[in-house]
Design an enzyme around this catalytic site. Sequence first.
Site, PDB file in Angstrom:
ATOM      1  CG  ASP A 175      65.807   7.832  49.495  1.00 32.63           C
ATOM      2  OD1 ASP A 175      65.583   6.621  49.349  1.00 32.63           O
ATOM      3  OD2 ASP A 175      66.712   8.275  50.230  1.00 32.63           O
ATOM      4  CG  HIS A 258      65.817   1.564  49.102  1.00 29.98           C
ATOM      5  ND1 HIS A 258      64.597   2.128  49.413  1.00 29.98           N
ATOM      6  CD2 HIS A 258      66.721   2.574  49.126  1.00 29.98           C
ATOM      7  CE1 HIS A 258      64.766   3.423  49.644  1.00 29.98           C
ATOM      8  NE2 HIS A 258      66.042   3.720  49.464  1.00 29.98           N
ATOM      9  CG  HIS A 261      68.557   2.346  44.178  1.00 30.20           C
ATOM     10  ND1 HIS A 261      69.657   1.932  44.935  1.00 30.20           N
ATOM     11  CD2 HIS A 261      68.907   3.528  43.631  1.00 30.20           C
ATOM     12  CE1 HIS A 261      70.612   2.833  44.841  1.00 30.20           C
ATOM     13  NE2 HIS A 261      70.188   3.818  44.055  1.00 30.20           N
ATOM     14  CG  HIS A 275      69.352   6.925  46.455  1.00 30.97           C
ATOM     15  ND1 HIS A 275      69.828   5.643  46.533  1.00 30.97           N
ATOM     16  CD2 HIS A 275      68.384   7.019  47.404  1.00 30.97           C
ATOM     17  CE1 HIS A 275      69.183   4.975  47.481  1.00 30.97           C
ATOM     18  NE2 HIS A 275      68.307   5.799  48.025  1.00 30.97           N
TER      19      HIS A 275
END
Length: 382
Positions: A175, A258, A261, A275
């Site tokens: 992340d 992101h 994601h 995540h």
Amino acid sequence: MNNVVEHVLAAPSRYVQGRNVMKKLGSHLKPLGSQPLLVADDVVWGIVEDSVTAGFAEAELPVTRVGFGRFATAEAVDSLVETIRSGGHDVIAGVGGGSAIDAVKAAGHLAGIRWASVPTAASSDAPTSALSVIYTDEGEFVEYRFFPKNPDLVLIDTVLVANAPERFLVGGIGDALATWVEARAVAKTRAKTMVGDAPTHTGTALAELSWRILWENALDALDAVRSHTVTPALEAVVEANTLLSGLGFESGGLAAAHAIHNGMTAAPQTHGLTHGEKVNIGTLTQLILEGAPAQEIEDFIVFTTKVGLPNSLAEIGLTPDDAQDIGAIAAAATAEGETIHNMPFTVTADLVAEAMKVTETTSRRVRAAHGLPEPQLYRAPH
């Protein structure tokens, strides 16, 4: 007023990190309220109950704890709001993982009380932020919720991090690695961040500092976790994953990683991954999308393989032949309002799908050239 451009730095009121600081949670919450509500699932509570209870007794605070499910859903948030109001609570603390913390932030905002993030692992940069990610009961992305302020307190105990599963720290590294790759793209466009009309130099610089700390310390920090020991390397990585990446993404901006994601949450094959594991695929895809130097892409694949992060389609349960699934991810990643549109060029679903397919070929080539294990097909738990 149309010519006003806001450059905003958002940050929690207080950040506390260190060995055994869970024992001090009560003393840090006391200035915020006299009737705290703690939110933690049974597993987390079993780990922290003794430390928290002792600290609350010392601070002369009552201990009230409610459990938590798996995801921060709209229903979970509303239920917490009811608990806050019926119990007369004036501060709420999420203890545990990112979803519990996200639900607490959203509930604290709706109820008009102060809130605190108390992560028990350095698995994401969410704890410091003024936003929550809301999911369905099945774990599919629904929306971001934005708040006018950041948490009043973020407290993370590095002894707990050292004793948490290694995979949690690995996910946090994934992340946080995205933070600089995305922030530098946003810096080129001066696009909107999570909190302002344009990034601050401070947010961008903190994103880069997080990146540098991770490259220097991540492998040593993972050794510390395997030994259940707190070392300077682990302290550095916890700060990079939690504080620096948190400030960096929020005030520096998000871009393609992101958004990709978020697109993956619609693909059942990727469920069960953390995540940060999914974000890492997004980061590599962004590097390929933007035509990053070949050496940078190679170094990223080598480093993230050593860390234990996926950098191929196989490792998220897909192959380049899964055109329909990859297309669905790419379409969701490029939906209107997604942060991928902060990139310094126009990004289409077709471009994302093509770049995702290339990750498989590039990852396998680089890993073979460096004598690293070839990617293994991930199978989602059912």
